[in-house]
Design a protein around this motif. Structure first.
Motif, PDB file in Angstrom:
ATOM      1  N   UNK A 144       0.820  -1.214   0.000  1.00 19.99           N
ATOM      2  CA  UNK A 144       0.000   0.000   0.000  1.00 19.99           C
ATOM      3  C   UNK A 144       0.850   1.259   0.000  1.00 19.99           C
ATOM      4  N   UNK A 145       2.085   1.181   0.524  1.00 22.53           N
ATOM      5  CA  UNK A 145       2.985   2.338   0.510  1.00 22.53           C
ATOM      6  C   UNK A 145       3.686   2.492  -0.828  1.00 22.53           C
ATOM      7  N   UNK A 146       4.067   1.380  -1.457  1.00 19.17           N
ATOM      8  CA  UNK A 146       4.871   1.432  -2.682  1.00 19.17           C
ATOM      9  C   UNK A 146       4.007   1.394  -3.936  1.00 19.17           C
ATOM     10  N   UNK A 147       3.046   0.497  -3.989  1.00 18.30           N
ATOM     11  CA  UNK A 147       2.208   0.343  -5.187  1.00 18.30           C
ATOM     12  C   UNK A 147       0.744   0.240  -4.779  1.00 18.30           C
ATOM     13  N   UNK A 148       0.131   1.336  -4.307  1.00 16.96           N
ATOM     14  CA  UNK A 148      -1.265   1.247  -3.845  1.00 16.96           C
ATOM     15  C   UNK A 148      -2.255   0.991  -4.971  1.00 16.96           C
ATOM     16  N   UNK A 149      -2.002   1.559  -6.147  1.00 17.99           N
ATOM     17  CA  UNK A 149      -2.940   1.373  -7.255  1.00 17.99           C
ATOM     18  C   UNK A 149      -2.897  -0.060  -7.782  1.00 17.99           C
ATOM     19  N   UNK A 150      -1.690  -0.636  -7.862  1.00 14.91           N
ATOM     20  CA  UNK A 150      -1.565  -2.032  -8.277  1.00 14.91           C
ATOM     21  C   UNK A 150      -2.221  -2.964  -7.266  1.00 14.91           C
ATOM     22  N   UNK A 151      -2.066  -2.661  -5.968  1.00 17.41           N
ATOM     23  CA  UNK A 151      -2.678  -3.487  -4.919  1.00 17.41           C
ATOM     24  C   UNK A 151      -4.197  -3.423  -4.991  1.00 17.41           C
ATOM     25  N   UNK A 152      -4.729  -2.239  -5.256  1.00 15.69           N
ATOM     26  CA  UNK A 152      -6.182  -2.090  -5.353  1.00 15.69           C
ATOM     27  C   UNK A 152      -6.740  -2.837  -6.552  1.00 15.69           C
ATOM     28  N   UNK A 153      -6.009  -2.813  -7.654  1.00 15.43           N
ATOM     29  CA  UNK A 153      -6.501  -3.419  -8.889  1.00 15.43           C
ATOM     30  C   UNK A 153      -6.397  -4.942  -8.869  1.00 15.43           C
TER      31      UNK A 153
END
Length: 528
Positions: A277-286
């Motif tokens: 969530x700190x490094x790649x929040x958009x990738x984690x959400x998707x």
């Protein structure tokens, strides 16, 4: 003639005769000639490491800082010539400090600056070679960190190590769980079928000990009531062998290891979620934290993954299948690690390839935003919007509503007035299997089965399952009927084409007969 020299300690303004530029480089390289030719007229010292970094960045960008401008203004003396090493900085000085200087910044100054830098410690008093090397090293490190915008919160190496360790722990837990079930199964074989969860199995062994203690042991903190009752009933009629205290002690030690590993795995999983969530929040959400972390680990870094196109992201992790298909000239794989995403898990078999392609295209945008955006927003807006679009496409293909992300987006916009993403409550983490297995999501009327089943009774669940099964059968029958209709149409078209061919052949044969008759008549006439 004045010569501007930049050092790690500060700006130095040296004074020399104008004929120095015309002299040979061999004379300048001698230390004795250097000290006699150049004299320090002014020196502006950097106050701190931060000040040195700021001034160095200004020089690299070709800007005249306030410190440099003040020093040049104080050193004006008639129409002097100012020699500058960097042409970009020289043009900026000529525009900023135009009065009193004739700026020279061409290739003729290269030999002179090389000689000055070689003997800089002898020109500036109180500045030794060791001090110069120390200051140069510190300034180089500061400049490197500034250029890379280094942040401890954005180190993707931690994600790569964490996901690798998580997979290793899962493998060890599976091995230990299999071993303890085989070991304790000699004493209580019926317990393996009753308690299927490995951690609960280990906790029951720690709490109960031998099976004869089952009736006297309270297992309400470990097991539900119905499973506890079934376990106690099976313990009374068990066919297992007896074990000694030494055997039980070793089995309990293995159970302790399983419980500790499971607790550490939960802690590591929480740490991995926070890092993602700190490094790649958009990738984690998707795509989910686990799938995103595996993609980053497989690519080597977030930046390497951001450089990859969507087609590469789609088959990342299926390289062996890809090259085998290319070698044997067969169909290439449609997906790799992205197959473990919950969105693809909700798609039917014929739509998985299409959704994998759409999801990879949206993931490429989210990854590049996470990796390259300088002023990134606090909330994962890009990932949530992309997930809503992918779910809309999946709903269109499947013919049913799967708009979970869209509903979440609307709720957040109502609450905060802007798009935000706080928690992962809408994301089905069960679909991201830790060992690479895919858990399929069953949906009933657009809702997740897990959330529905927890609120409904057993009879309602059975009714809903029957309705869903009947709907699937009806859809299957419709597809089959369509296929049969298409086949009938094809057969009818083939028959029509055959009839046309026969008629054309008959026409051709009649023409040929007439032609032969004419030729026969001509031949007879010629004979007569």
């Amino acid at each position: 003639m004045l010569i501007l020299t930049e050092t790690p300690a500060g700006y130095a303004l040296l004074k020399a005769k104008s004929k120095v530029l015309k002299e040979g480089s061999d004379d300048l390289l001698k230390a004795s000639s250097i000290t006699s030719t150049f004299k320090v007229k002014a020196f502006s010292k950097f106050e701190s490491a931060a000040d040195a970094l700021e001034e160095t960045q200004a020089i690299i960008e070709g800007r005249v800082s306030g410190k440099l401008a003040n020093m040049l203004d104080g050193a004006k003396d008639g129409k002097d010539t100012l020699v500058v090493a960097d042409p970009k900085l020289g043009s900026a000085i000529s525009k900023t400090v135009s009065d009193g200087f004739k700026v020279v910044s061409d290739s003729s100054t290269a030999d002179m600056y090389r000689a000055i830098r070689e003997h800089l410690s002898s020109l500036i008093p109180g500045l030794s070679d060791s001090d110069m090397s120390t200051m140069s090293l510190g300034l180089a490190h500061s400049l490197g960190r500034y250029k890379l915008k280094f942040s401890a919160d954005k180190v993707d190496t931690m994600i790569i190590q964490a996901i690798a360790l998580l997979d290793d722990i899962d493998k060890e837990l599976n091995t230990y769980a299999m071993r303890i079930k085989e070991w304790y199964g000699w004493h209580f074989p019926e317990m393996t079928k009753i308690v299927q969860d490995s951690v609960a199995y280990a906790k029951v062994i720690k709490t109960m000990g031998v099976r004869t203690n089952a009736s006297e042991t309270d297992l309400s903190e470990v097991l539900p009531e119905d499973i506890e009752a079934a376990l106690k009933a099976a313990a009374e009629i068990s066919m297992g062998t007896e074990i000694t205290d030494a055997d039980l002690e070793n089995i309990s030690s293995l159970a302790d290891q399983i419980i500790e590993f499971s607790e550490y795995r939960e802690q590591l999983y929480s740490y991995l979620i926070s890092r993602m969530n700190a490094i790649a929040p958009n990738l984690s959400t998707l795509m989910g934290e686990l799938v995103g972390a595996r993609l980053i680990a497989h690519a080597g870094s977030l930046m390497s993954l951001a450089k990859a196109p969507a087609s590469t992201i789609q088959i990342l992790g299926a390289e062996k299948a890809l090259f085998r298909a290319l070698k044997t000239k067969r169909d290439t794989p449609k997906y790799g690690l992205v197959y473990n995403s919950s969105i693809i898990g909700q798609a039917s078999g014929r739509n998985k390839g299409k959704i994998a392609r759409v999801l990879s295209a949206k993931a490429a945008v989210s990854i590049r935003y996470d990796a390259l955006a300088e002023d990134r927003e606090e909330y994962a807006t890009i990932g949530l919007e992309s997930r809503a679009k992918v779910e809309a496409r999946l709903s269109q293909l499947e013919g049913r509503d799967i708009g979970v992300a869209k509903q979440t987006l609307k709720e957040m916009q109502k609450q905060t007035g802007k798009t935000s993403f706080v928690d992962n409550s809408t994301y089905n983490t069960d679909a991201d299997a830790a060992n690479g297995d895919v858990t399929m999501d069953t949906t009933i009327d657009g809702c997740e089965a897990g959330s529905v089943s927890s609120k409904l009774s057993k009879e309602e669940r059975k009714r809903l399952k029957k309705e869903a099964k009947a709907a699937r059968k009806a859809a299957k029958a419709d597809r089959k009927r369509k296929r049969t209709d298409d086949e009938d149409d094809e057969e009818e078209a083939e028959e029509n084409s055959k009839d046309k061919e026969k008629k054309s052949e008959e026409k051709l044969s009649s023409k040929e007969l007439k032609k032969l008759k004419k030729e026969e008549k001509k031949r007879r006439k010629s004979e007569n």
